[in-house]
Design a protein around this motif. Sequence first.
Motif, PDB file in Angstrom:
ATOM      1  N   ALA A  21       0.769  -1.079   0.080  1.00 56.95           N
ATOM      2  CA  ALA A  21      -0.089  -0.060  -0.019  1.00 56.95           C
ATOM      3  C   ALA A  21       0.771   1.391  -0.089  1.00 56.95           C
ATOM      4  O   ALA A  21       1.769   1.538   0.992  1.00 56.95           O
ATOM      5  N   PHE A  22       0.530   2.090  -1.082  1.00 59.21           N
ATOM      6  CA  PHE A  22       1.466   3.460  -1.278  1.00 59.21           C
ATOM      7  C   PHE A  22       0.494   4.440  -0.638  1.00 59.21           C
ATOM      8  O   PHE A  22      -0.600   4.662  -1.048  1.00 59.21           O
ATOM      9  N   VAL A  23       0.867   5.131   0.414  1.00 61.83           N
ATOM     10  CA  VAL A  23       0.049   6.181   1.221  1.00 61.83           C
ATOM     11  C   VAL A  23       1.060   7.711   1.010  1.00 61.83           C
ATOM     12  O   VAL A  23       1.984   8.068   1.249  1.00 61.83           O
ATOM     13  N   GLU A  24       0.154   8.540   0.164  1.00 59.19           N
ATOM     14  CA  GLU A  24       0.749   9.807  -0.067  1.00 59.19           C
ATOM     15  C   GLU A  24       0.079  10.762   0.670  1.00 59.19           C
ATOM     16  O   GLU A  24      -1.408  10.695   1.083  1.00 59.19           O
ATOM     17  N   GLY A  25       0.784  12.028   1.230  1.00 62.50           N
ATOM     18  CA  GLY A  25      -0.138  12.896   2.044  1.00 62.50           C
ATOM     19  C   GLY A  25      -0.128  12.731   3.463  1.00 62.50           C
ATOM     20  O   GLY A  25       0.247  11.798   3.972  1.00 62.50           O
ATOM     21  N   ALA A  26      -0.495  13.986   4.156  1.00 62.91           N
ATOM     22  CA  ALA A  26      -0.400  13.906   5.558  1.00 62.91           C
ATOM     23  C   ALA A  26      -1.563  13.762   6.189  1.00 62.91           C
ATOM     24  O   ALA A  26      -2.613  13.615   5.602  1.00 62.91           O
ATOM     25  N   ILE A  27      -2.029  13.368   7.494  1.00 68.18           N
ATOM     26  CA  ILE A  27      -3.225  12.829   8.397  1.00 68.18           C
ATOM     27  C   ILE A  27      -3.627  14.083   8.761  1.00 68.18           C
ATOM     28  O   ILE A  27      -3.084  14.409   9.970  1.00 68.18           O
ATOM     29  N   ALA A  28      -4.915  14.560   8.641  1.00 62.28           N
ATOM     30  CA  ALA A  28      -5.489  15.844   9.106  1.00 62.28           C
ATOM     31  C   ALA A  28      -6.781  15.754   9.922  1.00 62.28           C
ATOM     32  O   ALA A  28      -7.197  16.498  10.503  1.00 62.28           O
ATOM     33  N   SER A  29      -7.220  14.393   9.877  1.00 61.26           N
ATOM     34  CA  SER A  29      -8.427  14.377  10.683  1.00 61.26           C
ATOM     35  C   SER A  29      -8.591  12.837  11.310  1.00 61.26           C
ATOM     36  O   SER A  29      -7.732  11.879  10.788  1.00 61.26           O
ATOM     37  N   ASP A  30      -9.444  12.581  12.178  1.00 61.73           N
ATOM     38  CA  ASP A  30      -9.845  11.293  12.772  1.00 61.73           C
ATOM     39  C   ASP A  30     -10.203  10.428  11.763  1.00 61.73           C
ATOM     40  O   ASP A  30      -9.765   9.228  11.820  1.00 61.73           O
ATOM     41  N   THR A  31     -11.017  10.794  10.714  1.00 61.95           N
ATOM     42  CA  THR A  31     -11.366  10.014   9.766  1.00 61.95           C
ATOM     43  C   THR A  31     -10.377   9.234   8.594  1.00 61.95           C
ATOM     44  O   THR A  31     -10.168   8.370   8.422  1.00 61.95           O
ATOM     45  N   GLN A  32      -9.511  10.373   8.379  1.00 59.74           N
ATOM     46  CA  GLN A  32      -8.334   9.741   7.675  1.00 59.74           C
ATOM     47  C   GLN A  32      -7.436   8.828   8.634  1.00 59.74           C
ATOM     48  O   GLN A  32      -7.052   7.946   7.877  1.00 59.74           O
ATOM     49  N   ALA A  33      -7.131   9.205   9.690  1.00 64.21           N
ATOM     50  CA  ALA A  33      -6.431   8.304  10.616  1.00 64.21           C
ATOM     51  C   ALA A  33      -6.996   6.951  10.765  1.00 64.21           C
ATOM     52  O   ALA A  33      -6.169   5.944  10.714  1.00 64.21           O
ATOM     53  N   ALA A  34      -8.363   6.938  10.745  1.00 62.49           N
ATOM     54  CA  ALA A  34      -9.136   5.479  10.872  1.00 62.49           C
ATOM     55  C   ALA A  34      -8.918   4.749   9.494  1.00 62.49           C
ATOM     56  O   ALA A  34      -8.541   3.416   9.464  1.00 62.49           O
ATOM     57  N   THR A  35      -9.138   5.595   8.540  1.00 62.58           N
ATOM     58  CA  THR A  35      -8.884   4.867   6.845  1.00 62.58           C
ATOM     59  C   THR A  35      -7.387   4.287   6.930  1.00 62.58           C
ATOM     60  O   THR A  35      -7.172   3.256   6.267  1.00 62.58           O
ATOM     61  N   LYS A  53       3.176  -4.642   3.398  1.00 59.60           N
ATOM     62  CA  LYS A  53       3.887  -3.576   3.361  1.00 59.60           C
ATOM     63  C   LYS A  53       3.208  -2.015   3.058  1.00 59.60           C
ATOM     64  O   LYS A  53       2.500  -2.033   2.178  1.00 59.60           O
ATOM     65  N   LEU A  54       3.652  -1.095   3.670  1.00 58.82           N
ATOM     66  CA  LEU A  54       3.214   0.177   3.606  1.00 58.82           C
ATOM     67  C   LEU A  54       4.162   1.089   3.506  1.00 58.82           C
ATOM     68  O   LEU A  54       5.417   1.277   4.219  1.00 58.82           O
ATOM     69  N   VAL A  55       4.144   1.926   2.297  1.00 51.44           N
ATOM     70  CA  VAL A  55       5.411   2.817   1.850  1.00 51.44           C
ATOM     71  C   VAL A  55       4.732   4.374   1.830  1.00 51.44           C
ATOM     72  O   VAL A  55       3.627   4.474   1.311  1.00 51.44           O
ATOM     73  N   ALA A  56       5.579   5.212   2.696  1.00 52.13           N
ATOM     74  CA  ALA A  56       5.029   6.524   2.577  1.00 52.13           C
ATOM     75  C   ALA A  56       5.679   7.207   1.549  1.00 52.13           C
ATOM     76  O   ALA A  56       6.879   6.922   1.199  1.00 52.13           O
ATOM     77  N   ILE A  57       4.778   7.964   0.781  1.00 48.93           N
ATOM     78  CA  ILE A  57       5.112   8.309  -0.293  1.00 48.93           C
ATOM     79  C   ILE A  57       5.118  10.204  -0.488  1.00 48.93           C
ATOM     80  O   ILE A  57       4.058  10.589  -0.133  1.00 48.93           O
ATOM     81  N   GLY A  58       6.336  10.482  -0.596  1.00 52.53           N
ATOM     82  CA  GLY A  58       6.344  12.229  -0.749  1.00 52.53           C
ATOM     83  C   GLY A  58       6.696  12.833   0.574  1.00 52.53           C
ATOM     84  O   GLY A  58       6.432  12.390   1.660  1.00 52.53           O
TER      85      GLY A  58
END
Length: 168
Positions: free
Chosen positions: A67-81, A91-96
Amino acid sequence: MPKLKTKSVKAKTKLKIGWFSFSCCEDSTIVFTELLNDHWQEWKEVFDFRHVRVLKSKNVFDEFDIAFVEGAIASDTQAATLRQIRQRAKKLVAIGACAVQGMPAAQRNTFNEEQNKAIEFLLARFAALPKVLKVSEVVKVDAAVPGCPMDPKVFLDTVNSLVNELLK
Ligand code: SF4
């Protein structure tokens, strides 16, 4: 531009890929699609693009090898997702930069009192977290591709390394 070393691995089953964008401008997604111009023929033999909204409208959110994950986490909803993605991904890869270090998407973390007062209504409207978080502050990250947008060479090296590890 280095190529994916798919000839060194024999894919019995394709690797399930997810690409997810949170709070950001999605320019690394653009870099990813530009890389596809050069790599589509080899990548379609190795990857099942299971949840990649920039490529298709029907996506499956079940399990991912990477799973490639782009962007920062700005809300509880995003954190839950993001936690759901982590549960489903080997494997989880932080992108950018925004995913890896929070900035520049986390610019409001540096605001002074007056600036914070001015955006108070926006934080309430979007149920935003008090501080924007980098991905590793929410879930475990297996690899990181820095850059704003992401460095294509580091991305390809990271993908090569993960493919070789997951398909060995
Ligand atoms: S790291 Fe840069 S290019 Fe990527 S989402 Fe953030 S601001 Fe945009």
